[in-house]
Write a protein that holds these residues in place. Structure first.
Motif, PDB file in Angstrom:
ATOM      1  N   SER A 545       0.847  -1.192   0.000  1.00 33.56           N
ATOM      2  CA  SER A 545       0.000   0.000   0.000  1.00 33.56           C
ATOM      3  C   SER A 545       0.886   1.248   0.000  1.00 33.56           C
ATOM      4  CB  SER A 545      -0.909   0.017   1.235  1.00 33.56           C
ATOM      5  OG  SER A 545      -0.133   0.028   2.424  1.00 33.56           O
ATOM      6  N   TYR A 546       0.320   2.362  -0.502  1.00 31.94           N
ATOM      7  CA  TYR A 546       1.054   3.613  -0.609  1.00 31.94           C
ATOM      8  C   TYR A 546       0.358   4.682   0.230  1.00 31.94           C
ATOM      9  CZ  TYR A 546       3.307   1.360  -4.589  1.00 31.94           C
ATOM     10  OH  TYR A 546       3.996   0.508  -5.388  1.00 31.94           O
ATOM     11  N   GLN A 547       1.192   5.583   0.854  1.00 28.95           N
ATOM     12  CA  GLN A 547       0.635   6.684   1.628  1.00 28.95           C
ATOM     13  C   GLN A 547       0.245   7.829   0.718  1.00 28.95           C
ATOM     14  OE1 GLN A 547       3.211   8.005   4.766  1.00 28.95           O
ATOM     15  NE2 GLN A 547       1.915   9.752   5.351  1.00 28.95           N
ATOM     16  N   TYR A 548       1.027   8.008  -0.372  1.00 32.04           N
ATOM     17  CA  TYR A 548       0.809   9.108  -1.301  1.00 32.04           C
ATOM     18  C   TYR A 548       0.587   8.565  -2.711  1.00 32.04           C
ATOM     19  CZ  TYR A 548       3.137  11.551   2.564  1.00 32.04           C
ATOM     20  OH  TYR A 548       3.485  12.015   3.787  1.00 32.04           O
ATOM     21  N   ASP A 549      -0.171   9.344  -3.466  1.00 37.09           N
ATOM     22  CA  ASP A 549      -0.291   9.032  -4.892  1.00 37.09           C
ATOM     23  C   ASP A 549       0.852   9.659  -5.670  1.00 37.09           C
ATOM     24  OD1 ASP A 549      -2.773   7.549  -4.895  1.00 37.09           O
ATOM     25  OD2 ASP A 549      -3.750   9.443  -4.383  1.00 37.09           O
ATOM     26  N   VAL A 550       1.235  10.886  -5.273  1.00 38.80           N
ATOM     27  CA  VAL A 550       2.225  11.629  -6.035  1.00 38.80           C
ATOM     28  C   VAL A 550       3.254  12.249  -5.103  1.00 38.80           C
ATOM     29  CG1 VAL A 550       2.623  13.510  -7.667  1.00 38.80           C
ATOM     30  CG2 VAL A 550       0.498  12.176  -7.791  1.00 38.80           C
ATOM     31  N   TYR A 551       4.498  12.062  -5.463  1.00 38.88           N
ATOM     32  CA  TYR A 551       5.574  12.807  -4.807  1.00 38.88           C
ATOM     33  C   TYR A 551       6.052  13.847  -5.804  1.00 38.88           C
ATOM     34  CZ  TYR A 551      10.016  14.064  -2.667  1.00 38.88           C
ATOM     35  OH  TYR A 551      11.053  14.763  -2.120  1.00 38.88           O
ATOM     36  N   VAL A 552       6.057  15.155  -5.395  1.00 36.42           N
ATOM     37  CA  VAL A 552       6.441  16.236  -6.293  1.00 36.42           C
ATOM     38  C   VAL A 552       7.878  16.657  -5.973  1.00 36.42           C
ATOM     39  CG1 VAL A 552       5.895  18.543  -7.125  1.00 36.42           C
ATOM     40  CG2 VAL A 552       4.055  17.014  -6.384  1.00 36.42           C
ATOM     41  N   SER A 553       8.714  16.539  -6.982  1.00 43.13           N
ATOM     42  CA  SER A 553      10.110  16.949  -6.839  1.00 43.13           C
ATOM     43  C   SER A 553      10.285  18.273  -7.576  1.00 43.13           C
ATOM     44  CB  SER A 553      11.030  15.879  -7.439  1.00 43.13           C
ATOM     45  OG  SER A 553      12.363  16.300  -7.374  1.00 43.13           O
ATOM     46  N   TYR A 554      10.827  19.295  -6.870  1.00 39.74           N
ATOM     47  CA  TYR A 554      10.929  20.617  -7.474  1.00 39.74           C
ATOM     48  C   TYR A 554      12.072  21.375  -6.815  1.00 39.74           C
ATOM     49  CZ  TYR A 554       8.509  21.879  -3.159  1.00 39.74           C
ATOM     50  OH  TYR A 554       8.177  22.027  -1.857  1.00 39.74           O
ATOM     51  N   GLU A 555      12.443  22.456  -7.488  1.00 43.67           N
ATOM     52  CA  GLU A 555      13.486  23.341  -6.977  1.00 43.67           C
ATOM     53  C   GLU A 555      13.113  24.778  -7.316  1.00 43.67           C
ATOM     54  OE1 GLU A 555      15.968  22.525  -5.153  1.00 43.67           O
ATOM     55  OE2 GLU A 555      15.832  20.325  -5.323  1.00 43.67           O
ATOM     56  N   GLY A 556      13.568  25.745  -6.487  1.00 46.49           N
ATOM     57  CA  GLY A 556      13.536  27.166  -6.811  1.00 46.49           C
ATOM     58  C   GLY A 556      12.163  27.789  -6.898  1.00 46.49           C
ATOM     59  N   GLU A 557      11.971  28.642  -7.949  1.00 46.08           N
ATOM     60  CA  GLU A 557      10.823  29.525  -8.041  1.00 46.08           C
ATOM     61  C   GLU A 557       9.505  28.830  -8.362  1.00 46.08           C
ATOM     62  OE1 GLU A 557      11.800  32.411 -10.948  1.00 46.08           O
ATOM     63  OE2 GLU A 557      13.499  33.227  -9.816  1.00 46.08           O
ATOM     64  N   VAL A 558       9.549  27.564  -8.729  1.00 38.31           N
ATOM     65  CA  VAL A 558       8.311  26.893  -9.137  1.00 38.31           C
ATOM     66  C   VAL A 558       7.405  26.584  -7.965  1.00 38.31           C
ATOM     67  CG1 VAL A 558       9.367  25.849 -11.154  1.00 38.31           C
ATOM     68  CG2 VAL A 558       9.412  24.625  -8.986  1.00 38.31           C
ATOM     69  N   VAL A 559       7.857  26.833  -6.722  1.00 38.96           N
ATOM     70  CA  VAL A 559       7.051  26.495  -5.555  1.00 38.96           C
ATOM     71  C   VAL A 559       5.735  27.268  -5.536  1.00 38.96           C
ATOM     72  CG1 VAL A 559       8.123  28.244  -4.093  1.00 38.96           C
ATOM     73  CG2 VAL A 559       7.111  26.211  -3.049  1.00 38.96           C
ATOM     74  N   VAL A 560       5.763  28.527  -6.022  1.00 41.09           N
ATOM     75  CA  VAL A 560       4.537  29.321  -6.044  1.00 41.09           C
ATOM     76  C   VAL A 560       3.520  28.688  -7.003  1.00 41.09           C
ATOM     77  CG1 VAL A 560       3.549  31.568  -6.575  1.00 41.09           C
ATOM     78  CG2 VAL A 560       5.792  31.419  -5.447  1.00 41.09           C
ATOM     79  N   TRP A 561       4.009  28.277  -8.166  1.00 41.90           N
ATOM     80  CA  TRP A 561       3.117  27.642  -9.172  1.00 41.90           C
ATOM     81  C   TRP A 561       2.551  26.330  -8.646  1.00 41.90           C
ATOM     82  CZ3 TRP A 561       3.555  22.985 -11.753  1.00 41.90           C
ATOM     83  CH2 TRP A 561       2.628  22.760 -12.765  1.00 41.90           C
ATOM     84  N   ILE A 562       3.388  25.577  -7.937  1.00 39.31           N
ATOM     85  CA  ILE A 562       2.919  24.316  -7.352  1.00 39.31           C
ATOM     86  C   ILE A 562       1.809  24.578  -6.352  1.00 39.31           C
ATOM     87  CG2 ILE A 562       3.595  22.413  -5.843  1.00 39.31           C
ATOM     88  CD1 ILE A 562       6.328  22.465  -7.213  1.00 39.31           C
ATOM     89  N   LYS A 563       2.005  25.614  -5.514  1.00 39.16           N
ATOM     90  CA  LYS A 563       1.014  25.932  -4.492  1.00 39.16           C
ATOM     91  C   LYS A 563      -0.289  26.414  -5.101  1.00 39.16           C
ATOM     92  CE  LYS A 563       0.174  29.081  -0.605  1.00 39.16           C
ATOM     93  NZ  LYS A 563       0.714  30.212   0.195  1.00 39.16           N
ATOM     94  N   ASP A 564      -0.200  27.307  -6.147  1.00 47.86           N
ATOM     95  CA  ASP A 564      -1.394  27.946  -6.687  1.00 47.86           C
ATOM     96  C   ASP A 564      -2.097  27.117  -7.781  1.00 47.86           C
ATOM     97  OD1 ASP A 564      -0.873  30.004  -4.970  1.00 47.86           O
ATOM     98  OD2 ASP A 564       0.175  31.227  -6.493  1.00 47.86           O
ATOM     99  N   VAL A 565      -1.335  26.279  -8.483  1.00 45.24           N
ATOM    100  CA  VAL A 565      -1.923  25.579  -9.648  1.00 45.24           C
ATOM    101  C   VAL A 565      -1.941  24.074  -9.465  1.00 45.24           C
ATOM    102  CG1 VAL A 565      -1.745  25.162 -12.118  1.00 45.24           C
ATOM    103  CG2 VAL A 565      -1.231  27.432 -11.192  1.00 45.24           C
ATOM    104  N   LEU A 566      -0.773  23.484  -9.180  1.00 42.85           N
ATOM    105  CA  LEU A 566      -0.658  22.029  -9.184  1.00 42.85           C
ATOM    106  C   LEU A 566      -1.429  21.377  -8.043  1.00 42.85           C
ATOM    107  CD1 LEU A 566       0.597  19.656 -10.637  1.00 42.85           C
ATOM    108  CD2 LEU A 566       2.595  19.856  -9.132  1.00 42.85           C
TER     109      LEU A 566
END
Length: 631
Positions: A545-566
């Motif tokens: 069994s899995y705890q998460y469906d998706v692990y998001v790997s990212y760096e730098g400025e994309v954190v805002v886009w991840i928070k607002d869109v993804l």
């Protein structure tokens, strides 16, 4: 493996090819074609079969076979043997087959009374092709004193001399079944020729007696009342006297009578002409015999009188006929002869030697099928009568014949005449005229036979009628002329049925194509659904069994886009559980360890690499596709 190696080495040791037959359980020594001048002694003593054929043996020393007490078969054919010792076969008490054909052993000199005493259990003896032509004007006495001791003999092949006299010793061969004279110089076949032989003989061969014209006496075969095979092929005696020899076998059952090529053009007298017309007197003995295989080939037969040839008292016995070489034989009538049995047994070979036949009548024989090439040998066939049989259709092989102008298939089981046959009949009509007799068949008047009903009224072929009884689909019996005149009334539903069939075919085709288009348009969804089912099944099997469906790997400025869109897209709309390090990692723990553990607990990973990714117009589409392709 050891046995195979040993067998391979035996020929080197013994100078002969030694083999063991596992089926017959005998040891065989093949010493043939070896240039031997003496009997080899350096071969195993336990051999059961010894083949010494085609060597240079001119004599056999005394007791030469003394070491081979288990020998059962001895082959000495095609050597140069010209003398035999009284003790030549000493020690061969188990010998059952002896072949000394094609040597130079004189029947009057080289067979002593003691010669065969050691091998009295012999069952087969072949001493043919040893004598040259000999004609001193007197009778020839055979060595019955030597042969008479072979009481178990069932097979004897020996030379036939011009004026043969068989002594009383031959009468002791009470087990003799086969008597063969294939090396023959005979001049006269007299009533007394075979009188010394036992009545047990069932097979008599007298072949290729060509040196003289053999005169015959009518009761020459009387000593053999139990004959089942009479083979005189190639013996120069003329067909007419040969057939008279059958006098003792009136009303008997005989397997084979072979009188092929007993007439020759060189013998062409008024009383025995080579060009022979068969009469009822010539055939009077043969017609009474129940014979299975009859060969009268190459005998100059040009014609026959009504009630003679082919007028057998027991036609059902006949299995095979051969008239090869009788180039003027034109007409054959085998009515009510039960030849369907012969067709089943011999197939395409049944009429193989009848190329000259013009007219064939095989009516009333219960024939229900034709083999593929049954009539192919009859290249000149013009008249064919097949009435009162059980044929369900006109034989399609007839379309390969181009001379037929009369075909009679009355009173069979035909339901129609196929389009292939009718086209062929029309072609025959154009070539030379065509008569087709089809009365008395079980014709059907239905949607499937409309073309046949029309053809009866329109064809130029000479039919025996233009109106035949037929049955319609409701069981009513009418005739084809009424059916033709009421074609549109009787068969109006045929078009409706045709259109219904066509509509059904089109509808099923449309539904099939539509389903295929839907499947093609939804192919990804279907494939991913199947993949998901398989994946979940596998997961259940491995109990992971899995705890998460998706692990998001990212760096730098994309954190805002991840928070607002993804995050809104994946968590709120798609309902996926996400692992994001800035939100879900606990402090105070090694970042690398937490990341590794989170990846292990996630079904898949999304890598967001560059800031430009967040401004891409296709971003959401790519994520949506990722849902199916990756998740």
């Amino acid at each position: 493996m050891c046995i195979l190696i040993q067998c391979a080495e035996l020929p080197r040791v013994f100078q002969c090819d030694i083999q063991y037959d596992f089926i017959k359980k005998v040891t065989i020594a093949y010493c043939n074609n070896s240039g031997l001048t003496t009997i080899p002694q350096n071969i195993p003593s336990h051999i059961n079969v010894l083949d010494l054929s085609s060597n240079d043996l001119s004599k056999i020393d005394t007791n030469a076979f003394g070491n081979f007490s288990d020998l059962q078969v001895l082959n000495l054919t095609n050597n140069k043997l010209n003398s035999l010792s009284n003790k030549t076969f000493q020690g061969l008490s188990k010998l059952s087959v002896l072949n000394m054909s094609h040597n130079m052993l004189d029947l009057s000199q080289d067979y002593s009374a003691e010669l065969f005493l050691p091998i009295q259990n012999l069952t087969a003896l072949d001493i043919s092709y040893n004598m040259n032509q000999s004609d001193n004007g007197t009778g020839y006495n055979y060595p019955d004193h030597a042969i008479s001791v072979l009481r178990e003999l069932s097979f004897l092949a020996i030379d036939m001399m011009p004026l043969s006299q068989f002594g009383s010793g031959f009468s002791r061969l009470n087990n003799l079944k086969e008597l063969h004279f294939q090396s023959c110089y005979l001049k006269r076949l007299e009533n007394k020729t075979f009188q010394r032989f036992s009545s047990s003989v069932e097979v008599l061969t007298l072949r290729n007696c060509l040196l003289y014209f053999v005169t015959t006496e009518i009761d020459a075969l009387l000593p053999f009342p139990n004959l089942r095979v009479i083979d005189f092929f190639g013996t120069f005696m003329h067909l007419k006297p040969a057939l008279q020899l059958l006098n003792p076998y009136r009303y008997a059952n005989i397997t084979t009578i072979n009188f092929g090529r007993v007439s020759y053009p060189m013998r062409d007298f008024i009383d025995l002409p080579f060009s022979l017309t068969i009469t009822s007197d010539i055939i009077k003995h043969l017609k009474t015999i129940c014979v299975e295989n009859l060969d009268l080939s190459e005998n100059g037969i040009v014609d026959y009188e009504l009630g003679s040839l082919f007028s057998f008292d027991h036609p059902k016995c006949l299995r095979h006929l051969s008239f090869k070489g009788n180039s003027s034989l034109k007409n054959i009538v085998l009515k009510n002869a039960h030849i369907n049995n012969g067709i089943r047994k011999y197939g395409d070979r049944f009429f193989k030697d009848l190329a000259s036949v013009v007219s064939l009548d095989i009516s009333q024989n219960d024939i229900w099928y034709f083999t593929d090439e049954l009539l192919k040998p009859m290249t000149n066939l013009t008249y064919l009568y097949l009435s009162q049989n059980l044929l369900p259709s006109v034989p399609i092989q007839l379309t390969g014949h181009s001379y037929i102008n009369t075909l009679d298939v009355r009173n069979n089981l035909l339901t129609r005449v196929s389009s292939d046959n009718t086209r062929w009949a029309d072609w025959m009509q154009e070539l030379h005229g065509m008569t087709l007799n089809i009365h008395g068949n079980a014709f059907e008047c239905s949607c499937d036979t409309i073309d046949f009903i029309r053809l009866i009224q329109t064809t130029k072929v000479n039919l025996d009628s233009r109106s035949y009884i037929c049955k319609i689909s409701n069981g009513t019996v009418i005739d084809t002329l009424i059916a033709y005149n009421s074609l549109y009334d009787l068969f109006a539903d045929c078009k409706s049925t045709l259109w219904l069939t066509l509509a059904s075919s089109l509808l099923s085709t449309f539904v099939t194509i539509s389903l295929l288009l839907v499947v093609y348009s939804k192919r990804w969804q279907i494939l991913f659904s199947i993949y998901g089912i398989i994946r979940r099944t596998v997961e259940r099997e491995v109990r992971k069994s899995y705890q998460y469906d998706v692990y998001v790997s990212y760096e730098g400025e994309v954190v805002v886009w991840i928070k607002d869109v993804l995050i809104p897209k994946l968590e709120d709309e798609w309902g996926l559980a996400m692992c994001i390090k800035d939100r879900d990692f606990l402090s105070g723990t090694s970042l690398a360890d937490i990341e590794a553990a989170s990846i292990e607990k996630s079904r898949c990973i999304i890598f967001v690499i560059t800031p430009e990714f967040k401004s891409s117009h296709d971003c959401l589409f790519e994520l949506d596709r990722a849902k199916y392709e990756k998740l």
